[in-house]
Design an enzyme around this catalytic site. Structure first.
Site, PDB file in Angstrom:
ATOM      1  N   GLY A  91      -0.948  -1.248 -11.039  1.00 46.95           N
ATOM      2  CA  GLY A  91      -1.018  -1.810  -9.400  1.00 46.95           C
ATOM      3  C   GLY A  91      -0.399  -2.942  -9.400  1.00 46.95           C
ATOM      4  O   GLY A  91      -0.545  -3.862 -10.271  1.00 46.95           O
ATOM      5  N   GLN A  97       1.254 -10.841  -5.319  1.00 47.29           N
ATOM      6  CA  GLN A  97       1.532 -11.160  -6.763  1.00 47.29           C
ATOM      7  C   GLN A  97       2.793 -11.552  -7.066  1.00 47.29           C
ATOM      8  O   GLN A  97       3.066 -12.284  -8.097  1.00 47.29           O
ATOM      9  CB  GLN A  97       0.888 -10.041  -7.543  1.00 47.29           C
ATOM     10  CG  GLN A  97      -0.419  -9.930  -7.610  1.00 47.29           C
ATOM     11  CD  GLN A  97      -1.002  -8.961  -8.553  1.00 47.29           C
ATOM     12  OE1 GLN A  97      -0.909  -7.548  -7.963  1.00 47.29           O
ATOM     13  NE2 GLN A  97      -1.265  -8.938  -9.457  1.00 47.29           N
ATOM     14  N   CYS A 110      -6.337  -7.683 -14.230  1.00 47.67           N
ATOM     15  CA  CYS A 110      -5.182  -7.957 -13.065  1.00 47.67           C
ATOM     16  C   CYS A 110      -3.984  -8.502 -13.648  1.00 47.67           C
ATOM     17  O   CYS A 110      -4.226  -9.202 -14.650  1.00 47.67           O
ATOM     18  CB  CYS A 110      -5.806  -8.793 -12.036  1.00 47.67           C
ATOM     19  SG  CYS A 110      -4.501  -9.396 -10.789  1.00 47.67           S
ATOM     20  N   LEU A 111      -2.925  -8.082 -13.389  1.00 46.82           N
ATOM     21  CA  LEU A 111      -1.395  -8.804 -13.942  1.00 46.82           C
ATOM     22  C   LEU A 111      -1.524 -10.210 -13.708  1.00 46.82           C
ATOM     23  O   LEU A 111      -0.742 -10.952 -14.347  1.00 46.82           O
ATOM     24  CB  LEU A 111      -0.105  -8.023 -13.545  1.00 46.82           C
ATOM     25  CG  LEU A 111      -0.061  -6.784 -13.832  1.00 46.82           C
ATOM     26  CD1 LEU A 111       1.164  -6.067 -13.307  1.00 46.82           C
ATOM     27  CD2 LEU A 111      -0.257  -6.492 -15.607  1.00 46.82           C
ATOM     28  N   HIS A 129      -8.574  -2.909  -5.114  1.00 46.52           N
ATOM     29  CA  HIS A 129      -8.213  -4.077  -5.818  1.00 46.52           C
ATOM     30  C   HIS A 129      -6.811  -4.822  -5.405  1.00 46.52           C
ATOM     31  O   HIS A 129      -6.788  -5.709  -4.925  1.00 46.52           O
ATOM     32  CB  HIS A 129      -7.989  -3.681  -7.466  1.00 46.52           C
ATOM     33  CG  HIS A 129      -7.607  -4.906  -8.295  1.00 46.52           C
ATOM     34  ND1 HIS A 129      -8.069  -5.643  -9.137  1.00 46.52           N
ATOM     35  CD2 HIS A 129      -6.443  -5.445  -8.217  1.00 46.52           C
ATOM     36  CE1 HIS A 129      -7.707  -6.349  -9.651  1.00 46.52           C
ATOM     37  NE2 HIS A 129      -6.456  -6.379  -9.136  1.00 46.52           N
ATOM     38  N   GLU A 130      -5.985  -3.808  -5.185  1.00 47.57           N
ATOM     39  CA  GLU A 130      -4.609  -4.336  -4.575  1.00 47.57           C
ATOM     40  C   GLU A 130      -4.749  -4.625  -3.000  1.00 47.57           C
ATOM     41  O   GLU A 130      -4.105  -5.526  -2.776  1.00 47.57           O
ATOM     42  CB  GLU A 130      -3.437  -3.096  -4.576  1.00 47.57           C
ATOM     43  CG  GLU A 130      -3.222  -2.619  -6.274  1.00 47.57           C
ATOM     44  CD  GLU A 130      -3.014  -3.859  -7.145  1.00 47.57           C
ATOM     45  OE1 GLU A 130      -2.507  -4.911  -6.767  1.00 47.57           O
ATOM     46  OE2 GLU A 130      -3.408  -3.372  -8.336  1.00 47.57           O
ATOM     47  N   HIS A 180      -5.527  -8.031  -2.718  1.00 49.94           N
ATOM     48  CA  HIS A 180      -4.742  -9.096  -2.936  1.00 49.94           C
ATOM     49  C   HIS A 180      -3.988  -9.564  -1.575  1.00 49.94           C
ATOM     50  O   HIS A 180      -3.703 -10.537  -1.313  1.00 49.94           O
ATOM     51  CB  HIS A 180      -3.684  -8.541  -4.055  1.00 49.94           C
ATOM     52  CG  HIS A 180      -3.937  -8.584  -5.504  1.00 49.94           C
ATOM     53  ND1 HIS A 180      -4.294  -9.807  -6.029  1.00 49.94           N
ATOM     54  CD2 HIS A 180      -4.186  -7.900  -6.428  1.00 49.94           C
ATOM     55  CE1 HIS A 180      -4.292  -9.787  -7.233  1.00 49.94           C
ATOM     56  NE2 HIS A 180      -4.285  -8.560  -7.481  1.00 49.94           N
TER      57      HIS A 180
HETATM   58 NI    NI Z   1      -4.356  -7.586  -9.364  1.00 47.33          NI
END
Ligand code: NI
Length: 169
Positions: A46, A51, A92-93, A134-135, A138
């Site tokens: 995701g 991000q 998370c990236l 989660h996304e 963000h």
């Molecule tokens: Ni994330």
């Protein structure tokens, strides 16, 4: 298509609150396509526009091994959440190498526009439900480590800053 740089925690830009996408046009479709490529390249499931330093309400998700089931959610809104919550391990990236438990609703229904600008409701449970929550965080400027204790969060911050200093050398 292009790979986009991913902001890394504790970059303050990750705490920007995203604005709604005004129109699903060619620019937005290009952004979706670039974000999917960036996510696949980083082996993520995701990615939120926040991000990649674009502060508009857009997320991409693909849980498939083959990277052939891309899901684009534009202006997502939760329209229903389950009663139950569960602790799930998340990563998370933007916080590479860190995994920890966060409580999320077991199931959610989310209304969003797709890449064609069509409105639809996605009924999600399990990993997809966790990923959507989660996304969507963000887009509100929230990174999952903010659910952890201040002690853990500070340790992660220190570790990330150290890794970023080493990368910069
Ligand atoms: Ni994330």
């Amino acid at each position: 298509m292009a790979l986009l740089p991913i902001l890394c925690y504790p970059d303050l830009r990750l705490h920007t609150v995203a604005k709604p996408v005004a129109a699903v046009d060619a620019r937005i479709r290009q952004l979706c396509s670039d974000m999917l490529q960036t996510m696949y390249e980083a082996s993520g499931i995701g990615l939120a526009a926040t991000q990649v330093n674009v502060h508009e309400r857009l997320i991409v998700i693909d849980l498939s091994q083959e990277h052939d089931q891309p899901l684009v959610l534009i202006n997502p809104e939760l329209v229903w959440t389950s009663e139950g919550k569960h602790l799930n391990e998340e990563g998370c990236l933007s916080v590479p190498g860190i995994y920890d438990g966060v409580e999320r609703f077991d199931a959610v229904h989310v209304r969003a526009l797709d890449a064609q600008g069509h409105s639809r409701v996605i009924e999600a449970e399990g990993l997809l439900a966790v990923c959507i929550q989660h996304e969507m965080d963000h887009l509100l400027g929230k990174v999952f480590v903010e659910y952890l204790s201040p002690l853990k969060r500070n340790r992660i911050k220190t570790k990330m800053l150290k890794a970023q200093r080493e990368d910069a050398r």
